[in-house]
Design an enzyme around this catalytic site. Structure first.
Site, PDB file in Angstrom:
ATOM      1  CD  GLU A 183      -2.757  -1.356   2.421  1.00  0.00           C
ATOM      2  OE1 GLU A 183      -2.707  -0.473   3.295  1.00  0.00           O
ATOM      3  OE2 GLU A 183      -3.531  -2.332   2.487  1.00  0.00           O
ATOM      4  CD  GLU A 298      -4.865  -7.885   1.707  1.00  0.00           C
ATOM      5  OE1 GLU A 298      -5.745  -7.169   2.239  1.00  0.00           O
ATOM      6  OE2 GLU A 298      -3.658  -7.613   1.770  1.00  0.00           O
TER       7      GLU A 298
HETATM    8  O1  G3I Z   1      -3.508  -7.743  18.676  1.00  0.00           O
HETATM    9  C1  G3I Z   1      -4.412  -6.832  19.318  1.00  0.00           C
HETATM   10  C2  G3I Z   1      -4.880  -7.399  20.611  1.00  0.00           C
HETATM   11  O2  G3I Z   1      -3.775  -7.505  21.468  1.00  0.00           O
HETATM   12  C3  G3I Z   1      -5.960  -6.482  21.179  1.00  0.00           C
HETATM   13  O3  G3I Z   1      -6.470  -7.046  22.346  1.00  0.00           O
HETATM   14  C4  G3I Z   1      -7.091  -6.281  20.188  1.00  0.00           C
HETATM   15  C5  G3I Z   1      -8.157  -5.339  20.684  1.00  0.00           C
HETATM   16  O4  G3I Z   1      -8.714  -4.584  19.630  1.00  0.00           O
HETATM   17  O5  G3I Z   1      -6.550  -5.757  19.013  1.00  0.00           O
HETATM   18  C6  G3I Z   1      -5.608  -6.609  18.397  1.00  0.00           C
HETATM   19  O6  G3I Z   1      -5.146  -6.021  17.254  1.00  0.00           O
HETATM   20  C7  G3I Z   1      -6.024  -6.011  16.143  1.00  0.00           C
HETATM   21  C8  G3I Z   1      -5.359  -6.784  15.012  1.00  0.00           C
HETATM   22  O7  G3I Z   1      -6.133  -6.666  13.851  1.00  0.00           O
HETATM   23  C9  G3I Z   1      -5.165  -8.258  15.351  1.00  0.00           C
HETATM   24  O8  G3I Z   1      -6.393  -8.867  15.575  1.00  0.00           O
HETATM   25  C10 G3I Z   1      -6.271  -4.573  15.747  1.00  0.00           C
HETATM   26  O9  G3I Z   1      -7.037  -3.922  16.736  1.00  0.00           O
HETATM   27  C11 G3I Z   1      -6.996  -4.527  14.420  1.00  0.00           C
HETATM   28  O10 G3I Z   1      -7.055  -3.177  13.970  1.00  0.00           O
HETATM   29  C12 G3I Z   1      -6.251  -5.352  13.398  1.00  0.00           C
HETATM   30  O11 G3I Z   1      -6.972  -5.292  12.189  1.00  0.00           O
HETATM   31  C13 G3I Z   1      -6.309  -5.825  11.062  1.00  0.00           C
HETATM   32  C14 G3I Z   1      -6.086  -4.730  10.041  1.00  0.00           C
HETATM   33  O12 G3I Z   1      -5.472  -5.296   8.878  1.00  0.00           O
HETATM   34  C15 G3I Z   1      -5.194  -3.611  10.562  1.00  0.00           C
HETATM   35  O13 G3I Z   1      -4.939  -2.692   9.567  1.00  0.00           O
HETATM   36  C16 G3I Z   1      -7.186  -6.902  10.482  1.00  0.00           C
HETATM   37  O14 G3I Z   1      -7.277  -8.003  11.382  1.00  0.00           O
HETATM   38  C17 G3I Z   1      -6.600  -7.395   9.161  1.00  0.00           C
HETATM   39  O15 G3I Z   1      -7.530  -8.206   8.522  1.00  0.00           O
HETATM   40  C18 G3I Z   1      -6.324  -6.204   8.267  1.00  0.00           C
HETATM   41  O16 G3I Z   1      -5.707  -6.674   7.092  1.00  0.00           O
HETATM   42  C19 G3I Z   1      -5.433  -5.703   6.089  1.00  0.00           C
HETATM   43  C20 G3I Z   1      -4.205  -6.170   5.344  1.00  0.00           C
HETATM   44  O17 G3I Z   1      -3.146  -6.386   6.235  1.00  0.00           O
HETATM   45  C21 G3I Z   1      -3.791  -5.153   4.282  1.00  0.00           C
HETATM   46  N1  G3I Z   1      -4.913  -4.881   3.390  1.00  0.00           N
HETATM   47  C22 G3I Z   1      -6.158  -4.479   4.030  1.00  0.00           C
HETATM   48  C23 G3I Z   1      -6.564  -5.553   5.054  1.00  0.00           C
HETATM   49  C24 G3I Z   1      -7.922  -5.234   5.652  1.00  0.00           C
HETATM   50  O18 G3I Z   1      -7.879  -4.034   6.386  1.00  0.00           O
END
Ligand code: G3I
Length: 389
Positions: A183, A298
């Protein structure tokens, strides 16, 4: 309305000997009124697990067409949810950790690496004969909290170098591909090179992408090195501009001898946008001329704006899968199809933007009950319709 049986017959014809030489392109315009098999087959029998496992799985159908197919995975669920683990093992010949290889998760503190979850994904893949994609070595999101207060123009190159050497080096020879940079393009910010204003750009200057690819190649010469991005699928003016900037970047990288092998098109789609079309097709063809493979990295279909009850929503989602994959799989350099998750039970869709009626989203090939949704059949039929070179 085309029946499922009629559709399958068409696929068999094309697979049988190219009788319909131009079928793939014709399929791109598949009628949006088709419906996809739900929980019952045409003869009225209930769907049995063997209908979508083994020879009936996405994995088997993809392999028959020499395609890679799979999904993003969550290591904790592979460990704790046996049904989920069986589904991933049965349906995927390639997997990618959804979050476990990101800086935030790998590097909890300065100087500290924690590979436990990423190692678990690589071990799962090895145990099930699957390949692995790495996501992602250089991204502006999901950087650890310490990064902002630690990285400086003086030490940033060393930080990135150490990261790529440690991470790509650890899995060298075991990765199918790496999303080296994720990105990095923002066509709307006024920069003529289209580069997104990220900490990496600010700290390292505009050659950081080339540097990341060269460092990754040195750390793992066997992995296919990928540039991955989103919002480049549709025929809107913004997405067309972003595709143009990405092509500009790829041409520059190739011109400078940078080892880039593939473009990852994320493919986060929705049910209400105008479908992907000519712009995406020429983009993929231009990438082919430049010698790049294309991975759908994705894929999911957000049904946030889809009306109706679950069966209608599921058909709307399936139609987007069918139209999109019909278009993409007609192009020989599109070689991998990964969805971002496999079951609606675990999906990022809806995290930020839930459906107005509060019901859970249904963006993936399997429902929250691990039963195949109409999208599963849409994906599988698209694999069957792929003509072999
Ligand atoms: O790991 C923490 C955990 O410790 C905490 O308790 C919890 C509470 O909210 O959050 C956890 O982190 C989360 C993480 O995913 C792991 O589950 C974050 O809040 C959350 O924002 C994060 O979201 C991820 C996102 O990328 C972040 O940008 C999504 O799971 C993941 O599917 C998403 O993937 C991205 C690709 O990498 C790039 N392309 C877009 C795609 C969708 O957004």
């Amino acid at each position: 309305m085309t029946t499922r049986r009629g559709f399958l017959r068409g696929s068999a014809l094309s697979a049988a000997g190219g009788l319909l030489g131009s079928l793939p392109l014709a399929r791109a315009a598949a009628p949006l009124t088709r419906s996809f098999a739900p929980q019952r087959l045409l003869n009225g029998e209930a769907l049995q697990t063997q209908d979508f496992n083994g020879a009936g799985s996405l994995r088997a159908h993809a392999e028959a067409r020499r395609l890679l197919t799979g999904c993003a995975v969550i290591p904790g669920k592979l460990r704790d949810d046996p049904e989920y683990a069986s589904l991933v093992a049965a349906q995927a010949n390639i997997i990618v950790p959804e979050n476990a290889l990101k800086w935030e998760q790998l590097r909890p503190a300065v100087g500290l690496f924690n590979f436990t979850e990423a190692d678990a994904v690589v071990a799962f893949a090895a145990a099930h004969g699957q390949r692995v994609r790495g996501h992602t070595l250089c991204w502006h999101n999901q950087l650890p909290r310490w990064f902002a207060s630690t990285a400086t123009p003086e030490n940033a190159r060393q930080l990135l170098t150490e990261h790529i050497q440690r991470v790509a080096g650890r899995y060298a020879g075991r990765m199918h591909s790496w999303d080296v940079v994720n990105e990095a393009v923002d066509s709307e910010n006024g920069r003529s090179d289209g580069l997104r204003k990220t900490p990496w750009l600010a700290l390292l200057g505009d050659d950081y992408i080339e540097y990341a690819f060269k460092t990754a190649h040195a750390a793992d010469p066997q992995a296919l090195l990928t540039y991955n991005d989103f919002d480049i699928e549709l025929d809107t003016p913004e997405q067309a501009r972003k595709r143009a900037k990405i092509l500009q970047l790829v041409r520059k990288l190739k011109g400078r001898g940078t080892p880039i092998d593939a473009l990852g098109i994320q493919s986060h789609l929705g049910t209400t946008e105008a479908p992907a079309g000519a712009g995406l097709r020429s983009f993929v063809r231009e990438l082919r001329r430049l010698g790049l493979q294309v991975f759908i990295t994705e894929l999911d279909v957000n049904d946030r704006k889809a009306d109706g009850l679950v069966p209608d929503r599921d058909q709307a989602v399936a139609r987007v899968y069918a139209q999109y994959l019909g278009l993409m799989l007609a192009e020989p350099n599109v070689t991998a199809v990964l969805t971002w998750g496999i079951t609606d039970r675990y999906t990022w869709v809806g995290n930020k933007d839930p459906r107005p009626d509060g019901t859970p989203p249904r963006p993936l090939p399997f429902g929250p009950d691990y039963r195949p949704a109409p999208a599963f059949f849409a994906v599988r039929d698209s694999f069957d319709a792929r003509t072999l070179a």
